[in-house]
Design an enzyme around this catalytic site. Structure first.
Site, mmCIF file in Angstrom:
data_model
loop_
_atom_site.group_PDB
_atom_site.id
_atom_site.type_symbol
_atom_site.label_atom_id
_atom_site.label_comp_id
_atom_site.label_asym_id
_atom_site.label_seq_id
_atom_site.Cartn_x
_atom_site.Cartn_y
_atom_site.Cartn_z
ATOM 1 N N LYS A 1 -2.166 -1.420 -3.730
ATOM 2 C CA LYS A 1 -3.087 -0.357 -3.830
ATOM 3 C C LYS A 1 -2.314 1.010 -3.860
ATOM 4 O O LYS A 1 -1.307 0.865 -3.160
ATOM 5 C CB LYS A 1 -3.679 -0.279 -2.487
ATOM 6 C CG LYS A 1 -4.783 0.693 -2.269
ATOM 7 C CD LYS A 1 -5.382 0.624 -0.904
ATOM 8 C CE LYS A 1 -6.274 1.671 -0.551
ATOM 9 N NZ LYS A 1 -6.217 1.874 0.524
ATOM 10 N N LYS B 1 0.785 -1.204 0.029
ATOM 11 C CA LYS B 1 -0.130 0.041 0.232
ATOM 12 C C LYS B 1 0.831 1.225 0.037
ATOM 13 O O LYS B 1 1.801 1.266 0.979
ATOM 14 C CB LYS B 1 -0.999 -0.073 1.173
ATOM 15 C CG LYS B 1 -1.747 1.290 1.351
ATOM 16 C CD LYS B 1 -2.728 1.030 2.430
ATOM 17 C CE LYS B 1 -3.505 2.355 2.264
ATOM 18 N NZ LYS B 1 -4.676 2.313 3.488
#
Ligand code: PBG
Length: 334
Positions: free
Chosen positions: A258, A203
């Site tokens: 992400k 992330k």
């Protein structure tokens, strides 16, 4: 030279295979199906609420009763799972994010009513403190830093209240070191051996999350303005592999990358190195860009499917996307 016979013009003509619709379909290498879609939804307090989110045209925060209505459609369309994000009332936020571990908090009440009405729909919940803290960070701030190990204790409890409410997949999105292992242990010790963990393993500290922070009302709060002491540097790629390797060791069943489209290279590297179920999150900012351009007639709406197919090409097993409902409708009508 390449390791396969590439042939030579004019005996070889790649356009020959593209000439007719049937042969284009025959040689298509990747497919998007409803099974690939995970639908993120925002939930808020109240009754009969559908609050528009300005920076995400077409997306609303729903009160629980309205979420259930939306989910009726999702189930009909055979969307396998949803991901839930709460907008917590500002007077309930505090520096420790204490609402996160309250078994009657908004997210737990939502899980329970979803499971009562749609027991077979997969429910995914974030483990991170940002919707609950008044400073907007994912962890506890102690002596001006986000304290990793103190935060782990809260995250374990947060995972447990969600699993107890019926959440199928715990998705730690906080990027604290060691959280997957600690959450797995806490789940196992409390008889949740079958509760899955989808780790937000890679992330990035991305500006593409802007509209999401509006949606859960955490943007105005974000102390220091950045999450770069825990989320990854957008310039890094090898580090993503280390994150994934550690999370697998700690017990992650699935991993996520992400944001999505700007990070297709990361998806491809993870999938080919680890062969673990790998998911992509087409985040709020990606949604806003694509939807904004479509609404202004700058792009044709077919770019939605094109964007989702790019994840499949890169090797993703599924995609969290705010377009899930409309694409599922389209796929069901094909
Ligand atoms: C919270 C969280 C974020 C997103 C999912 N979980 C935001 C953040 O880390 O600031 C972003 C999703 C999106 O932008 O659609 N930890």
């Amino acid at each position: 030279m390449s390791d396969f016979n590439i042939g030579q013009f004019p005996t070889t003509r790649l356009r020959r295979l593209r000439m007719k619709e049937f042969s284009r379909r025959m040689i298509s290498e990747n497919n998007l199906s409803v099974n690939d879609l995970i639908w993120p939804l925002f939930v808020c307090e109240g009754n009969n609420i559908a609050d528009k989110i300005n920076s995400m045209p077409g997306i609303c925060r729903y009160s629980i009763d309205n979420i259930l209505k939306e989910l009726e459609t999702a189930v009909k369309l055979k969307i396998p799972a949803i991901a839930l994000f709460p907008q917590i009332d500002s007077d309930l936020k505090d520096e420790n994010g204490s609402q996160a571990i309250d078994e009657n908090n908004l997210i737990c009440r939502t899980i329970k009513s979803i499971k009562k009405n749609f027991p077979d729909l997969g429910v995914i919940c974030d483990v991170a403190l940002d919707p609950f803290t008044d400073h907007g960070h994912d962890g506890l701030i102690i002596n001006d830093i986000i304290d990793n190990d103190a935060t782990l204790k809260v995250l374990e409890k947060q995972a447990l209240v969600q699993a107890t409410a019926g959440c199928d997949i715990i998705a730690p999105s906080d990027m604290m070191d060691g959280r997957v292992g600690r959450i797995r242990k806490a789940l196992d010790e409390n008889n949740f051996q079958n509760t899955l963990i989808l780790s937000y393993a890679a992330k990035y500290a991305s500006k593409f999350y802007g509209p999401f922070r509006d949606a859960i009302s955490s943007s105005g709060n974000l102390k220091g303005g950045s999450k770069s002491t825990y989320q990854m540097d957008v310039a890094n790629s090898n580090e993503a592999l280390r994150e994934v390797a550690l999370d697998i060791k700690e017990g992650a069943d699935m991993v996520m990358v992400k944001p999505g489209m700007p990070y297709l290279d990361i998806i491809q590297r993870i999938k080919s190195k680890f062969n673990i179920p790998t998911f992509a999150y087409q985040v709020s900012g990606e949604y806003a860009m694509i939807k904004g351009a479509i609404d202004n007639n700058w792009l044709d709406s077919k770019v939605i499917k094109e964007s989702l197919l790019s994840f499949k090409r890169a090797g993703a097993d599924g995609i969290l996307t705010y377009f899930a409902k409309e694409i599922a409708e389209e796929l069901n009508n094909e």
